[in-house]
Scaffold this active site. Sequence first.
Site, mmCIF file in Angstrom:
data_model
loop_
_atom_site.group_PDB
_atom_site.id
_atom_site.type_symbol
_atom_site.label_atom_id
_atom_site.label_comp_id
_atom_site.label_asym_id
_atom_site.label_seq_id
_atom_site.Cartn_x
_atom_site.Cartn_y
_atom_site.Cartn_z
ATOM 1 C CE LYS A 125 -4.187 1.370 -0.280
ATOM 2 N NZ LYS A 125 -4.990 0.960 -1.442
ATOM 3 C CB SER A 136 -7.989 1.253 -3.343
ATOM 4 O OG SER A 136 -7.519 1.219 -2.011
#
Length: 631
Positions: free
Chosen positions: A192, A393
């Site tokens: 991430k 996401s």
Amino acid sequence: MKLVRGAWKILVGIKDFLVLVLLLLFFAGLFAALSHKPNAAAIRDGALVVALDGTLVEQPEQPDPFQNVGGGKALGQVRLRDVLRALDAARTDGRVKAVVLDMDRFLGGYPAAVTEVADAVARVRASGKQVLAYATGYTDDSYQIASAANEIWVHPMGGAMFMGPGGRQLYYKGLIDKLGVTAHVYKVGKYKSAVEPYIRADMSPEAREASVALYGSILGQWQQSIAKARPKARIAEFIAKPDEVIAAAKGDIAQANLAYGIVDKTGDRIAFGKRVAQIVGARSDKVAGNFNAIRLRDWLAANPAPSTGDAIGVITVAGEIVDGKAGPGHAGGDTISNLILKGLTNKNLKALVVRVDSPGGSALASEQIRQAVLQAKAKGLPVVVSMGSLAASGGYWVSTSGDTIFAEPSTITGSIGIFGILPTFENSLAKIGVTSDGVQTTPLSGQPSIYGGTNAAVDRILQSAIEAGYGRFISLVSQSRKLTPARVDEIGQGRVWIGGVAHQLGLVDRFGGLHDAIAEAAKRAKLDPAKVHPVYLEKQSSSWLTFLAGVLRDTGDDDDDWTDQPAGEDAYARIATERRAMLAQALGDAKRLASGGSVQAMCLECAGIGPAVGRADDLSLLKLVLGEIVP
């Protein structure tokens, strides 16, 4: 008194004159705006001119009525489904004798959208109609679309240059340290990377690993697309050693393109126009280089989207997902959920298609949208997800609501992970002699404090909340995709995947575009796909702002006059455009750090794949700083 009365008469006369001038300007602008409206009756035999002026997007943003005021001509956004509808309608209409692709002012799009347009161009060519493309300079995106044409023209002083996906990302750790800002980051997912610009001075090994795989896959698909459309083009050799190839042509990029089969002919707009006129006929009332042209806006008006049969609702989740309300091109949680709920109540829908084209954003807003979609399921409606260019996401969070998920092979998806970031300024204040102190009655009193930083208790709570949010994300994916939580965690961790790999991993079900998703939704509702029509649940742009934008539009150019269009950019001009976009990105990143809201599920890698322009809010901030309109 005579002097006063005389002065008063002069002032009244000036006032009346200015009012008259303003009225004349208003009605002149009104006439110009009305004359530029689509006119379905204006269709005549000729070449359909598909001018891709601006960026290719799923959902255009609200038009800025003042974007062309102060000089220059700002380029806008072109709706993907409009371009596809225009090209598909041209295949079977006898009035369209040829299709012209005007790529001079095209600023690009994400790979999936560009590929869809290139495929639509190939379908026109396969129907037997001539397709001709023109640009001063081609980039990766514009060339992929043009490669499907019969003839590719380039200006003799321009040329095609290919950069490939990727490039450099800005990192602010050094600046943040110098300013004394403390960036408190709470995240889950070793891939991430959206928070890395604020906590690192370079790319982490994990982020580099993921980006190399992602960008390599995209480049490979791009090369395959070009090779299929133009098998004789020596594209691999050209992109491997561009400096040697161009130096061998003595710096003449256009001639190097010719030598390697990348373009077919060189010529300016006049020469190209004469070539088109040989196919479709010349205009006797226009200067040399013009031809019988069909305007795209008129063609779309003459070929509206179907409106008969049973209704399949299509909700578009486009742009960054944000809390609250937002206009077109941004996915506001309140806005999207209300559109869904109202559509389910008022539109007599038989099924729902969720079209996702988003890099993610607020996890809270993503869940709000997902819950609204689930109301369709509660009413017994089938729900099909159609991924556009991006469904990463938060975009994937929303996608978990679907019964089945369609994607393109070049769709960017995954990035299953979340983060939160909170800046504090205790060190910044200390640099100028400002400190803070106080009394705490509990470990959370005054926390988190932007003046004094955070303490261990609040850090632990916020990190725990992020981990819980990631666990919820994992659970949603596990249930919807019928994968074990351990397997989802393995392919999650914030890792971004291309559509082809995502299909292998089980994150998507089938390949196909929006049309395929609508057909699937119809079948699931036990309807004939040929007897349904999409109902787009969209917040319409403000009619007043749209009208004002039309009135203030630079109407000096007749878009029916091929030779009178603004010139395209050469390589140096495009580099300058990209540098302005980089500054816009920096300003936008600073704004997001300062004003970041809820927990985020956002994809950073997506920014290195799309068009080289900043987000609209970033560009607006850039306009204020530079005092100019940015193209």
